[in-house]
Design a protein around this motif. Sequence first.
Motif, PDB file in Angstrom:
ATOM      1  N   ARG A   1       2.474   2.014  -3.217  1.00  0.00           N
ATOM      2  CA  ARG A   1       1.630   2.172  -4.504  1.00  0.00           C
ATOM      3  C   ARG A   1       0.997   3.806  -4.257  1.00  0.00           C
ATOM      4  O   ARG A   1       0.649   4.144  -5.210  1.00  0.00           O
ATOM      5  CB  ARG A   1       0.418   1.286  -4.451  1.00  0.00           C
ATOM      6  CG  ARG A   1       0.802  -0.148  -4.669  1.00  0.00           C
ATOM      7  CD  ARG A   1      -0.440  -0.879  -5.418  1.00  0.00           C
ATOM      8  NE  ARG A   1      -0.191  -2.304  -5.586  1.00  0.00           N
ATOM      9  CZ  ARG A   1       0.587  -2.731  -6.461  1.00  0.00           C
ATOM     10  NH1 ARG A   1       1.201  -2.158  -7.347  1.00  0.00           N
ATOM     11  NH2 ARG A   1       0.873  -4.131  -6.697  1.00  0.00           N
ATOM     12  N   VAL A   2       0.781   4.189  -3.202  1.00  0.00           N
ATOM     13  CA  VAL A   2       0.286   5.754  -3.075  1.00  0.00           C
ATOM     14  C   VAL A   2       1.366   6.639  -3.185  1.00  0.00           C
ATOM     15  O   VAL A   2       0.965   8.026  -3.065  1.00  0.00           O
ATOM     16  CB  VAL A   2      -0.424   5.883  -1.795  1.00  0.00           C
ATOM     17  CG1 VAL A   2      -1.438   4.908  -1.401  1.00  0.00           C
ATOM     18  CG2 VAL A   2       0.603   5.604  -0.371  1.00  0.00           C
TER      19      VAL A   2
ATOM     20  N   PHE B   1       0.895  -1.183  -0.045  1.00  0.00           N
ATOM     21  CA  PHE B   1       0.060  -0.022   0.086  1.00  0.00           C
ATOM     22  C   PHE B   1       0.709   1.302  -0.205  1.00  0.00           C
ATOM     23  O   PHE B   1       0.664   2.185  -0.838  1.00  0.00           O
ATOM     24  CB  PHE B   1      -1.121   0.112   1.537  1.00  0.00           C
ATOM     25  CG  PHE B   1      -1.925   1.168   1.237  1.00  0.00           C
ATOM     26  CD1 PHE B   1      -3.092   0.943   0.699  1.00  0.00           C
ATOM     27  CD2 PHE B   1      -1.568   2.341   1.876  1.00  0.00           C
ATOM     28  CE1 PHE B   1      -4.062   1.991   0.701  1.00  0.00           C
ATOM     29  CE2 PHE B   1      -2.377   3.265   1.960  1.00  0.00           C
ATOM     30  CZ  PHE B   1      -3.701   3.320   1.158  1.00  0.00           C
ATOM     31  N   GLY B   2       1.713   1.509   0.986  1.00  0.00           N
ATOM     32  CA  GLY B   2       2.806   2.650   1.037  1.00  0.00           C
ATOM     33  C   GLY B   2       3.378   2.883  -0.331  1.00  0.00           C
ATOM     34  O   GLY B   2       3.699   3.961  -0.317  1.00  0.00           O
TER      35      GLY B   2
END
Lengths: 275, 246, 295
Positions: free
Chosen positions: B100-101, B97-98
Motif C-alpha cells: 500500500r505504501v 502495508f508494504g
Amino acid sequence: MAGKRHILPGFKLTLGYTILYLSIIVLIPFSGLLLKTFAGGWEHFFKTITEPRVVASYYVSFGISLAAALVNGFFGVIAAWVLARYEFPGRKILDAIVDLPFALPTAVAGIALTTIYARNGMIGSLLEPYGIKVAYTQLGIFVALTFIGLPFVVRTVQPVIQDLSVDVEEAAATLGANRWQTFTRVIFPALLPSILTGITLAYGRAVGEFGSVVFISGNLPFKTEITPLLIITKLEQYDYTGAAALGFVMLVASLFILLISNGLQAWDNKRKGIA
Amino acid sequence: MSIQIRNISKNFGKFAALKDVSFDVGSGELVALLGPSGSGKTTLLRVTAGLEFAEKGKILYGIKDVTERSAYQRKAGFVFQHYALFQHLNIFENVAFGLRVRKRSERPSEPQIRARVEQLLDTVQLREFAKRVPAQLSGGQRQRIAFARALAIEPEVLLLDEPFGALDAKVRKELRHWLRNFHDTTHLTSVFVTHDQEEAFEVADRVVIIDKGVVQQIGTPNEVRENPANRFVEEFLDLGRDSVPV
Amino acid sequence: MAGATTTFRTKVVAPRRATAESPWIKGTLISILLLFFGFFLILPLYVVFHEAFSKGAGVFFKTFQDRATAHAIWLTLLTAAIAVPLNTVFGVAAAWALTRFQFRGRSLLISLIDLPLWVSPVIGGLIYVLVFGRQGWFGPWLFEHDIKIIFALPGIVLATTFVTFPFVARGLIPLMQAQGHKEEEAAMTLGANGWQIFWRVTVPKIKWGLLYGIILCNARAMGEFGAVSVVSGHIRNKTNTMPLHIEILYNEYQFAAAFAVASVLCVLALVTLIIKTYAEWQAERQLRAAAESVE
C-alpha cells in the motif's frame, strides 16, 4: 494480587478514613448541590437553565473551550514530538515549563494575558492597526483557555511517543514507507487515542475555567460571559437555587466529558487487545 | 541475489562495534550470523538493511551498491526479534502495508493486493486470522505474520534479527523447521542473526561467527564444528554445548 | 559510480536514518514549538515581572508594606498550611487503601477522588455556600450559634481543600501501584507492626512521589482563585487571599502593585516547577530501580 487481600495491616483504618474524608469534603457538599438544584421544582430548574443569557453563556463556555482544546491538540502533538525526540539546547527547560499553566495561579495568568493582549499591550498594540481585538472579546477567552489547556495534550502524548518502539518505525521503513507515510500510517494512528484523551482533558479543564478568563473576557452578557461567572452572579443575587441549577448543568457536562475520556481509554485498551 | 559486505567498520561513540568486516552471502544461500551478545552481529545485520550506517565500507546487493541508500530504498525483507507488528492494523493490513505504501504507478490494484496477501497468509498458515489484531495472536503466530509481511514486498534478500529469540523452546523448533523448508522451496538469499549455535547449525548453510566486531570464522556447520579456527570459537561452541538445553 | 572506486575504504556519506526527519522538517517543528511556547508561556512570565517593576523597585517593595497585602499573604500561607497537611494525610491513606488491597468499588473510589479535578472550581465554592451559607442546609443553625463558615476562614480552607483534594493521592497511587508491596510483606514476616512498616519501608520508597504531590497541592492551594472567590466575600484585611487581592488591586488600576503580588506567586510557580521536575526525575529513578529488582 487478587489472592493476597488483606495481608498487610491498615485496610480498615485507611479505607475508613478515605471514605470519611471524601464524604466530608466532596460527597456531602455535592448532595447539597443536588438537593438545592431541584428545591425549586423541575419547572424552575428548566426555566433557569434555558434563559437566553444562560444559553448564550453555554455557547461561549463550551464552544470556545472546544476551539482552544483543538488548537492545543495540534500544537500539543508537535510540542510532545519535539520534546520527546529531538535534542537541542534548552530542551530540558522547555520541557519543565510545559507545566507552568498547572503551577501558575489562574488569576496571575489572567492579568498577564490581559496586559499582553490589551489595546496598548505588547501584542495587542501590534494587532490594533489591523482591527484585531483580543482582550475583552471571545478571542481573548480563546487565548486564556489555550494557555490553561496547554499541558494536557503534551503530557498525555509525550510518554506515548517515548514508549513507541523504534522497531515499528524501522519495520515500516524496511517495507518501503517513506518518513511521511510512516508518520501518517504508523505513528499517528498509534498516538491517536492519547491525542484524543489529551484534547478531552484540555476541554474538560477549559469548560470549568474561571480565574484566567474573567480578566480577559470583559464579561459582556450574551457575548463574553462564561457559565461559571453566571453561577457567581446568581450567588451574589442570593439566587441559590438558580446557582445550583447552573452548577448542576456544569457538573453533568464535566461527568459527560469524564465519561468520554474513560471511553477513549477503554477503546485504546481494546485495540491493543488488553481488555 | 548475493550480498557483499566489504570492509564494514562501525562505531558507537568510542565503542567500535564492527571492525573491517567483509564476507559474501551467495545467491540463494541461508547464512547464520552467530556470536555472543554485544558481538556486533545485530549491528551488522542492521547495517546490511540500511537501518544503521557504517563509517567505512560498502554493502552491495548483487552488483548494486546500496551503501548510501536508506532502508526504505533498499527494501530488504527484515524480520524483527519482537515482531514489530503494527498494533492498530489487523493482520491483513499488516501484511498489505508494504504494497500500500508503494508509489501509485507501482502499486498493485486492490484485487492484486488481496490475492497476494491471502497467498502469503496461506504460506504461513494463518489465513483465518486475517481480521484479528496482533495482540490476539500468540508469539509464534505473530512472528509468522512478521515473515509474511516482510515477504509481501517481494524482497531480493531476507534479513532476520534473532527471529526466534522471543519464542518458547517448542515453538522455536517448529519455526526453525518451517524456515528451513521455506528456504528450500524459495531459495531466497537470507541472513539471520542468532546467539544459539544449535539453531545456527541446524538451519544455516553457512555460519559466520563474530566476536568483538570481528569475523572469527566462516564455514559450513560441519567445518566450524570440526575445525574451530581459534580459541574463541572453540570456547564459544563448548560453552554452548554445556549450557543450551536442546 | 560504485565500480569506479577501487578501494572500499572510502568514507561513506551516510544517508538520513530511517527513523529521523530531514533537518528542514526538524527545524520547522522546533521553531513552531518555540513560537507556541514563546507566546503562551514565556511572554506571560516576562510580562508579570516587567509590570511588577514598571514603576520601579520602590513601588514594588512598598506594595508589601501595605497592610492589606501583608494580610493577604498571611491568609494564603495559613490556608495552605491547613489544607495541604489535611490532603497529604488523606492522600497517603487513600493510596495505601487503594494500592495495597483489592476490594469492590475500588475504581469508583478512584473516580470520586478525581472528581474535583474535573469540575469547575466555581462549583467547588458553590457547594459549600449551598451547605453552609445563610440559605444553605446548616445556614440557620450556624447563624443561631454565631458560627461563620462562608465569608470566613473555614470556608476558604474548605474550598481550597476541595480543589487540591486529589493531588497527593494521584501522585502516590501510580507509584505505589508500580512498586508493589513485596517489601512491606517481607517486613511483616520479620515482625514489624503497621506503623513500623509504613515509616521504615513505605515512606522511603514513596518520598519523591509524595513530595511531587505535596508541591503541586501547595501551588494550587496558594493560587486558587475561582473556588475561594465564591466563598470569601472579598473582605479586605479579613478574607482576601493573594489571588483575590491581586484581582482587587488590578480592578483598582493599581497595576504595578497587582503584578508585584503576582510576581511572588509567579516565583512560587517556578520554584514548584523546579522541585516538581526534580522529584519526578527521582521518582522515575526509584521506579526504574524497583522494576529492575523485580526482573
